[in-house]
Design an enzyme around this catalytic site. Structure first.
Site, PDB file in Angstrom:
ATOM      1  N   SER A  58      50.870 -39.976 -19.651  1.00 54.70           N
ATOM      2  CA  SER A  58      51.746 -38.760 -19.276  1.00 54.70           C
ATOM      3  C   SER A  58      51.561 -38.076 -19.806  1.00 54.70           C
ATOM      4  O   SER A  58      50.976 -37.930 -21.539  1.00 54.70           O
ATOM      5  CB  SER A  58      53.091 -39.000 -19.869  1.00 54.70           C
ATOM      6  OG  SER A  58      53.681 -38.473 -19.759  1.00 54.70           O
ATOM      7  N   LYS A  99      50.664 -40.789 -24.800  1.00 53.10           N
ATOM      8  CA  LYS A  99      51.564 -39.242 -24.016  1.00 53.10           C
ATOM      9  C   LYS A  99      50.219 -38.832 -24.748  1.00 53.10           C
ATOM     10  O   LYS A  99      50.281 -38.669 -26.088  1.00 53.10           O
ATOM     11  CB  LYS A  99      52.638 -39.731 -24.958  1.00 53.10           C
ATOM     12  CG  LYS A  99      53.156 -38.232 -24.951  1.00 53.10           C
ATOM     13  CD  LYS A  99      53.320 -38.239 -23.224  1.00 53.10           C
ATOM     14  CE  LYS A  99      54.151 -37.217 -22.901  1.00 53.10           C
ATOM     15  NZ  LYS A  99      55.288 -36.850 -21.774  1.00 53.10           N
TER      16      LYS A  99
END
Length: 368
Positions: free
Chosen positions: A231, A161
């Protein structure tokens, strides 16, 4: 080391009733949770605040259970929320718990293992650069060691992330006389994912570190990782890193494998990933093996040519809908049709994550 994995549906970005039930019935011990990966129902772009909403909800719940602050939760648990549940993709979260046990294994077979880590917070001007990539590289190595995975070939999924640029962050850099990689906030997501993924590739010896320079990122697509899944989100400035693979030192009751999709409709790659954990899909997973399947994690993206199997698509020419949203819907539908379940994890934007237009697909399953 023993890892347990649980998946629960979500009726909204704040809905953690599934996790609450697992905790209250004693199935999940809060202080054993090391990672939570969620698919939320926002647009998956810069202004997708469902990711932050879910992250806040998770921190609030765990801070109550653990008796600590939100920041302490962040130090103890890696939280990754990926926005965008287009098509039939069903919002859900996957929880990973880890505990050290003294039980001796009776064989040398490798079982599921996990290691989590995080980089320091990045400066806006570092996002999407080689500095970014090398920070991920160093921390992936550390996470792999924490997972007790000795061989890079045993790593089958690395979830990152990573941060993105906003107008405020760009202005902050410029006030200090610094230049950011792009002033397009949406493109900054791609640069961040790309740098993160090349960091994974360097850590796992998939690319030569000396060949990665700033101009490589989101430009030279010959360099990529076959197991990275990055992401980008507005809710953080560091990188959350979750390394998953198989280790001889794990006594978990599950395993992980992977394959690589060459395009969004590469169903054979999905079947190969399933086969890597002993699940046959001819043409789709049967009822018994569905019970073994824990989750599928995949990346999705439109090829820069706009073509799929040499056929023209409109994914890159539809100004109303970002191409990552189309790609997520397609890849999820392909996987769902094979496993007979739309509640799988598909993340959009696969820069340097698999070949151009494709992406890694990883499968976690109980041992037969």
């Amino acid at each position: 080391m023993k890892i347990e994995i649980y998946k629960f549906p979500m009726n909204g970005p704040e809905d953690l009733s599934g996790l609450r039930s697992l905790v209250e019935d004693g199935t999940v011990i809060p202080n054993e949770i090391v990672a939570i990966i969620a698919k939320t129902e926002g647009n998956g772009n810069v202004n997708d605040f469902t990711r932050g909403y879910t992250t806040f909800a998770i921190k609030s719940m765990l801070s109550n259970y653990l008796g600590c602050t939100h920041s302490n939760v962040s130090e103890r648990v890696s939280i990754v929320c990926s926005g965008g549940c287009e098509g039939v993709m069903s919002p859900h979260a996957t929880v990973f718990t880890k505990k050290n046990v003294n039980e001796n294994k009776v064989s040398d077979d490798k079982r599921f293992a996990i290691g989590v880590n995080k980089t320091r917070e990045l400066l806006p001007e570092e996002i999407g650069t080689c500095i970014h990539a090398k920070l991920v590289y160093q921390n992936v190595k550390e996470a792999m060691a924490l997972a007790l995975i000795e061989n890079v070939k045993d790593v089958h999924y690395v979830q990152i992330k990573c941060p993105l640029l906003t107008s405020g962050r760009i202005n902050d850099a410029e006030r200090r006389g610094k230049q950011v990689v792009t002033k397009d906030t949406l493109k900054s997501m791609a640069f961040s994912r790309g740098a993160s993924s090349l960091g994974v590739a360097m850590a796992l010896n998939e690319v030569d570190e000396d060949k990665i320079v700033d101009s490589t990122i989101c430009n030279d697509w010959s360099h990529f990782s076959s197991v990275a899944s990055a992401s980008a989100g507005i809710e953080l400035m560091n990188n959350e890193i979750i390394v998953m693979g198989n280790s001889k030192k794990s006594i978990s009751n599950c395993i992980i494998g992977h394959s690589v999709m060459n395009d969004p409709i590469d169903s054979m790659a999905v079947r190969n990933a399933l086969q890597s954990v002993g699940i046959n899909a001819n043409p789709k997973v049967d009822i018994d093996d569905q019970k073994r399947l824990i989750n599928v994690f995949a990346k999705a993206e439109a090829h820069t040519s706009g073509l799929v199997k040499n056929r023209r698509t409109t994914m890159l020419t539809d100004s109303d809908i970002n191409s990552t949203r189309y790609a997520r819907a397609v890849v999820n539908a392909v996987i769902a049709s094979i496993v007979d379940d739309p509640m799988v994890y598909v993340s959009g934007g696969s820069e340097h994550q698999g070949p151009l237009g494709g992406g890694p697909v990883s499968v976690i399953a109980y041992i037969a």
